[in-house]
Design a protein around this motif. Structure first.
Motif, PDB file in Angstrom:
ATOM      1  N   PHE A  34     -59.687  19.293  -7.886  1.00  0.00           N
ATOM      2  CA  PHE A  34     -60.534  20.474  -8.010  1.00  0.00           C
ATOM      3  C   PHE A  34     -60.427  21.050  -9.417  1.00  0.00           C
ATOM      4  CE2 PHE A  34     -60.925  20.799  -3.401  1.00  0.00           C
ATOM      5  CZ  PHE A  34     -59.770  20.187  -2.962  1.00  0.00           C
ATOM      6  N   TYR A  36     -61.093  24.758 -11.165  1.00  0.00           N
ATOM      7  CA  TYR A  36     -61.375  26.169 -10.983  1.00  0.00           C
ATOM      8  C   TYR A  36     -61.555  26.806 -12.367  1.00  0.00           C
ATOM      9  CZ  TYR A  36     -59.741  25.865  -6.125  1.00  0.00           C
ATOM     10  OH  TYR A  36     -59.596  25.537  -4.808  1.00  0.00           O
ATOM     11  N   GLN A  38     -61.332  30.497 -14.371  1.00  0.00           N
ATOM     12  CA  GLN A  38     -60.788  31.838 -14.250  1.00  0.00           C
ATOM     13  C   GLN A  38     -61.096  32.624 -15.517  1.00  0.00           C
ATOM     14  OE1 GLN A  38     -56.507  32.192 -13.686  1.00  0.00           O
ATOM     15  NE2 GLN A  38     -56.741  34.197 -12.703  1.00  0.00           N
ATOM     16  N   PRO A  44     -59.453  32.974  -9.843  1.00  0.00           N
ATOM     17  CA  PRO A  44     -60.062  31.650  -9.997  1.00  0.00           C
ATOM     18  C   PRO A  44     -61.214  31.437  -9.019  1.00  0.00           C
ATOM     19  CG  PRO A  44     -57.664  31.499  -9.848  1.00  0.00           C
ATOM     20  CD  PRO A  44     -58.028  32.881  -9.451  1.00  0.00           C
ATOM     21  N   LEU A  46     -63.897  28.150  -7.657  1.00  0.00           N
ATOM     22  CA  LEU A  46     -64.135  26.716  -7.702  1.00  0.00           C
ATOM     23  C   LEU A  46     -65.441  26.401  -8.424  1.00  0.00           C
ATOM     24  CD1 LEU A  46     -63.148  23.906  -6.541  1.00  0.00           C
ATOM     25  CD2 LEU A  46     -64.978  24.233  -4.854  1.00  0.00           C
ATOM     26  N   LEU A  88     -58.571  25.684 -14.519  1.00  0.00           N
ATOM     27  CA  LEU A  88     -57.401  25.239 -13.777  1.00  0.00           C
ATOM     28  C   LEU A  88     -57.723  23.955 -13.016  1.00  0.00           C
ATOM     29  CD1 LEU A  88     -56.463  28.675 -12.163  1.00  0.00           C
ATOM     30  CD2 LEU A  88     -55.359  27.624 -14.117  1.00  0.00           C
ATOM     31  N   LEU A  92     -54.570  17.733  -4.686  1.00  0.00           N
ATOM     32  CA  LEU A  92     -54.128  17.760  -3.300  1.00  0.00           C
ATOM     33  C   LEU A  92     -53.739  16.346  -2.888  1.00  0.00           C
ATOM     34  CD1 LEU A  92     -53.999  19.849  -0.975  1.00  0.00           C
ATOM     35  CD2 LEU A  92     -56.290  19.123  -0.326  1.00  0.00           C
ATOM     36  N   TYR A  98     -52.696  20.342   2.788  1.00  0.00           N
ATOM     37  CA  TYR A  98     -53.750  21.291   2.444  1.00  0.00           C
ATOM     38  C   TYR A  98     -53.313  22.261   1.363  1.00  0.00           C
ATOM     39  CZ  TYR A  98     -50.926  24.097   5.605  1.00  0.00           C
ATOM     40  OH  TYR A  98     -49.875  24.733   6.200  1.00  0.00           O
ATOM     41  N   ILE A  99     -52.110  22.074   0.814  1.00  0.00           N
ATOM     42  CA  ILE A  99     -51.593  22.983  -0.207  1.00  0.00           C
ATOM     43  C   ILE A  99     -51.697  22.299  -1.555  1.00  0.00           C
ATOM     44  CG2 ILE A  99     -49.623  24.333  -0.977  1.00  0.00           C
ATOM     45  CD1 ILE A  99     -48.603  24.213   1.934  1.00  0.00           C
ATOM     46  N   PRO A 100     -52.580  22.784  -2.450  1.00  0.00           N
ATOM     47  CA  PRO A 100     -52.764  22.109  -3.734  1.00  0.00           C
ATOM     48  C   PRO A 100     -51.673  22.454  -4.733  1.00  0.00           C
ATOM     49  CG  PRO A 100     -54.169  24.037  -3.625  1.00  0.00           C
ATOM     50  CD  PRO A 100     -53.461  23.951  -2.293  1.00  0.00           C
ATOM     51  N   PHE A 102     -51.366  23.329  -8.676  1.00  0.00           N
ATOM     52  CA  PHE A 102     -52.190  23.761  -9.790  1.00  0.00           C
ATOM     53  C   PHE A 102     -51.509  23.425 -11.117  1.00  0.00           C
ATOM     54  CE2 PHE A 102     -55.752  26.305  -8.295  1.00  0.00           C
ATOM     55  CZ  PHE A 102     -55.429  26.532  -6.968  1.00  0.00           C
ATOM     56  N   GLY A 103     -52.344  23.049 -12.101  1.00  0.00           N
ATOM     57  CA  GLY A 103     -51.876  22.985 -13.474  1.00  0.00           C
ATOM     58  C   GLY A 103     -51.838  24.383 -14.070  1.00  0.00           C
ATOM     59  N   ARG A 104     -51.302  24.490 -15.287  1.00  0.00           N
ATOM     60  CA  ARG A 104     -51.188  25.818 -15.889  1.00  0.00           C
ATOM     61  C   ARG A 104     -52.494  26.290 -16.528  1.00  0.00           C
ATOM     62  NH1 ARG A 104     -47.396  27.400 -19.135  1.00  0.00           N
ATOM     63  NH2 ARG A 104     -45.766  26.235 -18.054  1.00  0.00           N
TER      64      ARG A 104
ATOM     65  N   TYR B  33     -52.738  32.278   1.666  1.00  0.00           N
ATOM     66  CA  TYR B  33     -51.732  32.035   0.630  1.00  0.00           C
ATOM     67  C   TYR B  33     -51.505  33.303  -0.190  1.00  0.00           C
ATOM     68  CZ  TYR B  33     -53.707  27.311   1.352  1.00  0.00           C
ATOM     69  OH  TYR B  33     -54.179  26.131   1.891  1.00  0.00           O
ATOM     70  N   LYS B  41     -48.510  32.327 -17.808  1.00  0.00           N
ATOM     71  CA  LYS B  41     -47.763  31.407 -16.937  1.00  0.00           C
ATOM     72  C   LYS B  41     -48.712  30.864 -15.877  1.00  0.00           C
ATOM     73  CE  LYS B  41     -43.464  32.400 -15.826  1.00  0.00           C
ATOM     74  NZ  LYS B  41     -42.289  33.122 -15.295  1.00  0.00           N
ATOM     75  N   PRO B  42     -48.410  29.702 -15.334  1.00  0.00           N
ATOM     76  CA  PRO B  42     -49.307  29.131 -14.317  1.00  0.00           C
ATOM     77  C   PRO B  42     -49.207  29.879 -12.998  1.00  0.00           C
ATOM     78  CG  PRO B  42     -47.376  27.744 -14.608  1.00  0.00           C
ATOM     79  CD  PRO B  42     -47.290  28.792 -15.659  1.00  0.00           C
ATOM     80  N   LEU B  43     -50.157  29.601 -12.145  1.00  0.00           N
ATOM     81  CA  LEU B  43     -50.125  30.138 -10.794  1.00  0.00           C
ATOM     82  C   LEU B  43     -48.844  29.703 -10.094  1.00  0.00           C
ATOM     83  CD1 LEU B  43     -53.670  29.558  -9.260  1.00  0.00           C
ATOM     84  CD2 LEU B  43     -52.525  31.743  -9.553  1.00  0.00           C
ATOM     85  N   GLY B  96     -57.348  24.894   5.914  1.00  0.00           N
ATOM     86  CA  GLY B  96     -56.063  24.507   6.476  1.00  0.00           C
ATOM     87  C   GLY B  96     -56.118  23.144   7.122  1.00  0.00           C
ATOM     88  N   GLY B  97     -57.107  22.364   6.778  1.00  0.00           N
ATOM     89  CA  GLY B  97     -57.234  21.017   7.324  1.00  0.00           C
ATOM     90  C   GLY B  97     -57.140  19.976   6.232  1.00  0.00           C
ATOM     91  N   GLU B 101     -60.429  21.009   0.990  1.00  0.00           N
ATOM     92  CA  GLU B 101     -59.504  22.129   0.910  1.00  0.00           C
ATOM     93  C   GLU B 101     -59.740  23.008  -0.303  1.00  0.00           C
ATOM     94  OE1 GLU B 101     -58.375  22.655   4.174  1.00  0.00           O
ATOM     95  OE2 GLU B 101     -57.212  23.787   2.716  1.00  0.00           O
ATOM     96  N   THR B 102     -60.942  23.505  -0.422  1.00  0.00           N
ATOM     97  CA  THR B 102     -61.245  24.483  -1.460  1.00  0.00           C
ATOM     98  C   THR B 102     -60.511  25.774  -1.156  1.00  0.00           C
ATOM     99  OG1 THR B 102     -63.423  23.527  -1.816  1.00  0.00           O
ATOM    100  CG2 THR B 102     -63.073  25.786  -2.580  1.00  0.00           C
ATOM    101  N   GLN B 103     -59.928  26.354  -2.179  1.00  0.00           N
ATOM    102  CA  GLN B 103     -59.263  27.646  -2.038  1.00  0.00           C
ATOM    103  C   GLN B 103     -60.225  28.747  -2.481  1.00  0.00           C
ATOM    104  OE1 GLN B 103     -55.198  28.107  -3.012  1.00  0.00           O
ATOM    105  NE2 GLN B 103     -54.943  26.753  -1.264  1.00  0.00           N
ATOM    106  N   PHE B 105     -60.315  32.597  -3.500  1.00  0.00           N
ATOM    107  CA  PHE B 105     -59.389  33.620  -3.956  1.00  0.00           C
ATOM    108  C   PHE B 105     -59.983  35.014  -3.813  1.00  0.00           C
ATOM    109  CE2 PHE B 105     -55.897  31.353  -5.957  1.00  0.00           C
ATOM    110  CZ  PHE B 105     -56.419  30.080  -6.102  1.00  0.00           C
TER     111      PHE B 105
END
Lengths: 112, 114
Positions: A34, A36, A38, A44, A46, A88, A92, A98-100, A102-104, B33, B41-43, B96-97, B101-103, B105
């Motif tokens: 992905f 993103y 920001q 962020p 998509l 960003l 995944l 389902y938890i990605p 992320f790069g900085r 989340y 700093k990164p996420l 959550g699948g 899995e687009t987040q 925010f």
């Protein structure tokens, strides 16, 4: 430890040029990728997702994925000052995750 | 408007205060989340809930306490914070699948600890 690497920049390009943003990842089993965007002080959002090797185009944006080399890139054609933001990369892994990760982020500046 | 709202948008608190951040999603997602984003700093992923169950806690100090009463609401309770905890706190949600899995925010809460 899964890692997603991006050059923090800033990457500065003139208006109308092509901006090329790169991202490498360590987990060879990664399946979903992905990009993103920001804006400063914002959250962020998509702009592109890609799952298969090759290119995926959406308007001025093209995402490129090469799983063998473990990199994913984002090209922005005809860059505009409004594209100035931090981009960003998120990765995944497969297997139901389902938890990605992320790069900085890479800061892009498009100057008139 | 992403369908994820956060309140308050800005918060200033002393180190002895107790406050809570609230997140609500209207997207029918199952996963929520909390992220911390400090300047330059990164996420940093803090907590993940899926179907109201906490599935991830990234070694976050106990002065941060999450609560997820249902799949639409997520809280972050704050107490005895330190100045280095000043940051943008982002809430996100996703299906959550295993696919797509687009987040999404929320706008974030900008926290300043004095």
């Amino acid at each position: 430890q899964k890692e997603v690497e991006q050059n923090s920049g800033p990457l500065s390009v003139p208006e109308g040029a092509i901006a090329s943003l790169n991202c490498t990842y360590s987990d060879r089993g990664s399946q979903s990728f992905f990009w993103y965007r920001q804006y400063s002080g914002k959250s962020p959002e998509l702009i592109m997702s890609i799952y298969s090797n090759g290119d995926k185009e959406d308007g001025r944006f093209t995402a490129q994925l090469n799983k063998a080399s473990q990199y994913v890139s984002l090209l922005i054609r005809d860059s505009q000052p409004s594209d100035s933001a931090t981009y960003l990369c998120a990765v995944l892994e497969g297997g139901g995750s389902y938890i990605p990760t992320f790069g900085r982020g890479t800061s892009l500046i498009v100057h008139p | 408007e992403t369908g994820v709202t956060q309140t308050p948008r800005h918060l200033v608190m002393g180190m002895t205060n107790k406050k809570s951040l609230k997140c609500e999603q209207h997207l029918g997602h199952n996963a929520m989340y909390w992220y911390k984003q400090s300047a330059k700093k990164p996420l940093e992923l803090m907590f993940v809930y899926n179907f109201k169950e906490q599935t991830e806690n990234n070694s976050v100090p106990s002065r941060f306490s999450p609560e997820c009463p249902n799949s639409s609401h997520l809280f972050l309770h704050l107490h005895t914070l330190q100045p280095e905890d000043s940051a943008l706190y982002l809430c996100a949600s996703s299906q959550g699948g295993p696919v797509e899995e687009t987040q999404y925010f929320g706008p974030g809460t900008r926290l300043l600890v004095l």
